[in-house]
Design an enzyme around this catalytic site. Structure first.
Site, PDB file in Angstrom:
ATOM      1  N   ASP A 120      -0.934   2.306   8.978  1.00 16.07           N
ATOM      2  CA  ASP A 120      -1.759   2.163  10.339  1.00 16.07           C
ATOM      3  C   ASP A 120       0.028   1.933  11.985  1.00 16.07           C
ATOM      4  O   ASP A 120      -0.809   1.564  12.558  1.00 16.07           O
ATOM      5  CB  ASP A 120      -1.689   0.641  10.194  1.00 16.07           C
TER       6      ASP A 120
ATOM      7  N   CYS B 161       2.066  -7.394  -5.393  1.00  9.30           N
ATOM      8  CA  CYS B 161       2.765  -9.034  -6.823  1.00  9.30           C
ATOM      9  C   CYS B 161       2.681  -9.818  -6.476  1.00  9.30           C
ATOM     10  O   CYS B 161       3.052 -10.264  -5.628  1.00  9.30           O
ATOM     11  CB  CYS B 161       3.983  -8.449  -6.950  1.00  9.30           C
TER      12      CYS B 161
ATOM     13  N   GLN C  74      -7.961   8.602   4.387  1.00  9.43           N
ATOM     14  CA  GLN C  74      -6.845   8.762   5.722  1.00  9.43           C
ATOM     15  C   GLN C  74      -5.452   8.504   4.617  1.00  9.43           C
ATOM     16  O   GLN C  74      -4.408   8.655   5.540  1.00  9.43           O
ATOM     17  CB  GLN C  74      -7.071   7.513   6.356  1.00  9.43           C
TER      18      GLN C  74
ATOM     19  N   VAL D  32       6.801  27.226  20.049  1.00  8.71           N
ATOM     20  CA  VAL D  32       7.468  27.103  18.640  1.00  8.71           C
ATOM     21  C   VAL D  32       8.552  27.307  18.648  1.00  8.71           C
ATOM     22  O   VAL D  32       8.963  26.005  17.721  1.00  8.71           O
ATOM     23  CB  VAL D  32       6.849  27.855  17.570  1.00  8.71           C
TER      24      VAL D  32
ATOM     25  N   ASP E 207       5.036  -5.087   5.925  1.00  7.32           N
ATOM     26  CA  ASP E 207       5.973  -6.617   6.571  1.00  7.32           C
ATOM     27  C   ASP E 207       5.909  -7.396   5.834  1.00  7.32           C
ATOM     28  O   ASP E 207       6.962  -7.631   5.513  1.00  7.32           O
ATOM     29  CB  ASP E 207       5.174  -6.794   8.582  1.00  7.32           C
TER      30      ASP E 207
ATOM     31  N   GLY F 232       0.589  -1.335   0.156  1.00  4.51           N
ATOM     32  CA  GLY F 232      -0.400  -0.268  -0.245  1.00  4.51           C
ATOM     33  C   GLY F 232       1.288   1.322   0.115  1.00  4.51           C
ATOM     34  O   GLY F 232       2.173   1.300   0.518  1.00  4.51           O
TER      35      GLY F 232
END
Length: 794
Positions: A168, A91, A312, A540, A121, A27
């Site tokens: 994730d 793939c 997302q 900041v 992974d 992804g």
């Protein structure tokens, strides 16, 4: 980080005669382009040839035009792009031996023996398998006449380094994977938008209960609850469902009770966050619709659910992800060039603020162990295996959401004060401190307008409901001033007695640190000041001694990065333009340096690294050369107090004059927009953890200092700065930090981020960069850290 001494190597010669291929697989994730860009440019800097592999492993199998030589210019203008420019694909061919044979043949023909894989992974496990069977593949190719014995000999060994790209954050061994922070930015934008509509709706029907809304949000995370957990912390959600820690039996009743209790405390809005992989203790999925039906049918609440989906994954990468990708790319090239046939395949990961190398298969094993632990119902173990950062988030969430204030009060009063310039994330720290304090049974007091308010008695109790919705608000709701306590010490000590204040939380920048020191020094004269105090760095400028990060710096960094993106984009039509941009930060060059890394600047001038007219001359020459390439624009950042004579106006005049006929110049002073805006997910989460931790520490300190019916704290360790140091949040006595402080310039004497300056120069194509490689990162072990887990094999 484990280090061992090594002979000083010149990275500019390490890659000569070597070839590196870089591919993105699985992804896509925001920040992958930063990693690709850094790998290419660092590779070229070392003298290596670098190849793009387009379309992930599929490109490796298909070969041909899919494997192309990368140039310096080919990775220009890609830092701000989401996804991956070189393409990614799932793939199936590579999973078959014949596919891997084709891939090996393509690499051998091009003489590529170093592979850099950016993916999850699955992609990294595939890379390791490829490396393990490399010699077998070469033997088969030689036997089949596809390659000669000489070619096989030249490519006898394949080195592999991985970087984890996954929104994730589901890979064990790293605090953050590339893409996670950007995904959190997208989620929080939506949460903010939804909660504001709900609050305005319910305002007009305040007395009508049915118009008080409950929102259920489903975020990504099939096997990992990180996004859901941090989102819950960052928006102050009432409940979160994550796969690692399913709710207890009979959770439906508990959830309804919790929502009713929140309404009873005056909350007009309930927020429930759900990870897509949420499950109950019997591993049955918990869905958005299920929760929605429960709440609307059982409680009659007006309930809305939203599934965020692929939103997302999209959008521009955050500053954090760009810097993370850049640092990892540079470290990955060094790891490849230092690897020997004996070195195990490694993955570059982030631990605290340090880039470390970990054995790839150990990380994959621990990641798999999490799934096993969840399947076997060992949920505590699953949370533990996710790592310290995940566990801290879970503990903080539980404390803020799951506990009802005790009937028994502690008779302790803790005052909270904001000092210095306002910044995003201050309110999140105040909210967490107030709520954790109330949970501990203390009375919490709000001090308005800084130390002036403490002297003038602008002090009042602050309750649970008052801080609802504060996490996402920018600035300082308590009000803040820069004045130090010095001239009002007597008045302050009288008010500490009058309002019966037993301890003090000071949230702010360098003034908060100085103010804390003044109060500690005055303890000799005023016994009333002998109370425990903690300073939480929030500015900041990121210039408070004792902490690598300050609340507010991440939000400012994102503002600067987005502004630089827009400014650079404005020159897309007009070629040959150089922008000179001034950032905030006083004498601290953190914002200029980090924004330089995240926006791909040609240089960043800062006070900590003195520069002279010869350096300016080199920069101009560098830009003149750059205009001869296809990249016809330049970006120079300057920290506001970098040099009193070489002002931003001076630089603009110099560059304009010297660049005549080659490029023209534009100047921007970003000013106070850097202090405003809603806090970034990092600042909300960081502020929440700092606020919670400070109250727990004070609670323990107060027990230690309670003698003969009163509190007396005069030891140095009773007044501390709570800061992030390398990998953990630590309390350091204010007095002990004096030696590491440059009081005149209001900066710490040692600053960790200065080590990243050479990366900025290398990625901007300067040849004469001194990069210290005498400290080689030794491989660290994940499994040793996580230890043996009951019932699960490690």
């Amino acid at each position: 980080m484990a280090h061992h001494e090594a002979p000083h190597k010149d990275p500019r010669k390490m890659g000569i005669g070597r070839s590196i291929a870089v591919l993105t697989s699985g992804g896509d994730a925001q920040g992958m382009n930063a990693a690709v860009r850094a790998t290419v440019r660092m590779g070229i800097y070392t003298g290596a040839k670098v190849y793009f592999v387009h379309e992930g492993y599929q490109g490796l199998v298909d070969g041909g035009d899919n494997i192309k030589l990368a140039t310096w210019e080919s990775v220009s203008m890609m830092l701000h792009l989401g996804g991956t420019v070189i393409g990614s694909a799932r793939c199936m061919d590579f999973k078959e031996k014949w596919g891997r044979l084709k891939a090996a043949c393509n690499l051998v023909k091009l003489g590529i023996t170093n592979l850099c894989v950016i993916g999850g992974d699955g992609s990294l496990t595939g890379a390791n398998q490829f490396r393990t069977e490399w010699s077998e593949l070469l033997a088969d190719l030689t036997k089949g006449g596809k390659i000669s014995a000489e070619e096989a000999n030249r490519s006898s060994h394949l080195n592999i380094v991985g970087m984890v790209g996954s929104i994730d954050n589901d890979f064990c061994g790293t605090d953050m994977t590339i893409g996670t922070d950007s995904a959190l930015h997208r989620i929080i934008e939506v949460v903010d938008a939804i909660t504001t509509t709900a609050q305005s709706k319910s305002l007009s029907f305040f007395s009508v209960d049915s118009h008080q809304r409950t929102f259920i949000l489903e975020v990504m995370g099939r096997h990992c609850g990180y996004l859901a957990l941090v989102t819950a912390l960052a928006c102050g959600a009432d409940w979160v469902f994550i796969p690692e820690m399913p709710p207890e039996e009979n959770w439906e009743e508990h959830l309804c009770k919790r929502l009713i209790a929140q309404r009873g405390r005056g909350s007009r809005l309930n927020v429930i966050i759900l990870a897509e992989g949420a499950q109950d203790r019997n591993q049955k999925p918990i869905t958005c619709d299920q929760v929605k039906n429960l709440v609307s049918k059982k409680l009659g609440f007006d309930t809305r659910s939203t599934i965020l989906g692929h939103v997302q994954r999209g959008g521009t990468p955050s500053a954090f992800d760009r810097i993370l990708g850049s640092r990892m790319g540079v470290e990955a090239v060094m790891a490849l060039l230092e690897a020997t046939p004996e070195t195990p395949a490694c993955v570059v990961s982030l631990s605290g603020n340090m880039a470390v190398r970990l054995p790839l298969m150990e990380c994959v094993q621990v990641t798999k162990d999490v799934t096993v632990a969840m399947t076997e119902g060992r949920f505590e173990d699953a949370v533990k295996l996710r790592g310290k950062s995940f566990q801290n988030n879970w503990d903080t969430y539980k404390m803020l959401a799951h506990v009802t204030p005790p009937e028994m009060k502690s008779n302790i009063n803790i005052a909270i004060i904001n000092v210095g310039a306002p910044c995003a994330g201050m309110n999140a720290a105040v909210r967490a401190a107030v709520r954790v304090g109330i949970i501990q049974g203390h009375q919490m007091l709000a001090v308005h307008d800084g130390f002036d308010g403490l002297a003038n008695g602008q002090i009042e109790p602050i309750i649970w409901a008052q801080v609802g919705g504060w996490t996402g608000k920018g600035g300082s709701n308590l009000g803040t001033k820069r004045h130090l306590p010095g001239k009002n010490i007597e008045q302050i000590s009288l008010n500490i007695t009058k309002f019966n204040i037993h301890s003090l939380i000071i949230i702010g920048g360098f003034e908060a640190y100085l103010g804390g020191l003044e109060l500690v020094t005055a303890r000799e004269m005023y016994e009333e000041l002998c109370i425990p105090m903690v300073v939480i760095p929030a500015t900041v400028s990121n210039n408070v001694p004792g902490s690598d990060f300050s609340i507010g710096a991440d939000t400012a960094l994102n503002t600067i990065t987005m502004t630089c993106d827009r400014i650079k984009q404005s020159a897309a039509g007009t070629k040959r333009r150089v922008f000179i941009i001034e950032t905030m930060g006083g004498y601290c060059g953190y914002l200029a340096t980090m924004a330089g890394l995240s926006s791909g600047a040609d240089d960043a001038y800062i006070y900590e690294e003195p520069f002279h007219i010869r350096d300016l001359e080199l920069n101009v020459e560098h830009l003149i050369e750059k205009m001869k390439t296809s990249v016809k624009r330049g970006l120079i950042l300057r920290n506001s107090n970098a040099n009193e004579n070489y002002t931003t106006q001076f630089l603009y005049n110099l560059y304009s004059e010297e660049g005549k006929g080659t490029f023209d110049c534009r100047m921007n002073v970003l000013g106070h927009m850097q202090q405003g805006g809603t806090p970034s997910p990092f600042d909300r989460n960081f502020g929440t953890k700092m606020g919670s931790k400070s109250v727990l520490w004070l609670t323990n300190k107060l027990k230690e200092c309670y003698r003969h019916g009163r509190i007396f704290a005069n030891m140095p360790d009773s007044a501390c700065v709570l800061g992030m140091k390398k990998r953990s949040l630590v309390f350091q006595p204010l007095a002990s930090l004096k030696d590491d402080t440059d009081f005149e310039h209001r900066i710490p004497k040692t600053e960790w981020w200065l080590r990243l300056r050479p990366i900025l120069k290398i990625l901007a194509k300067y040849d004469t960069v001194e990069m210290d490689t005498s400290e080689v990162t030794a491989m660290e072990h994940v499994i040793k850290k996580t230890g043996l887990v009951k019932g699960g094999k490690m």
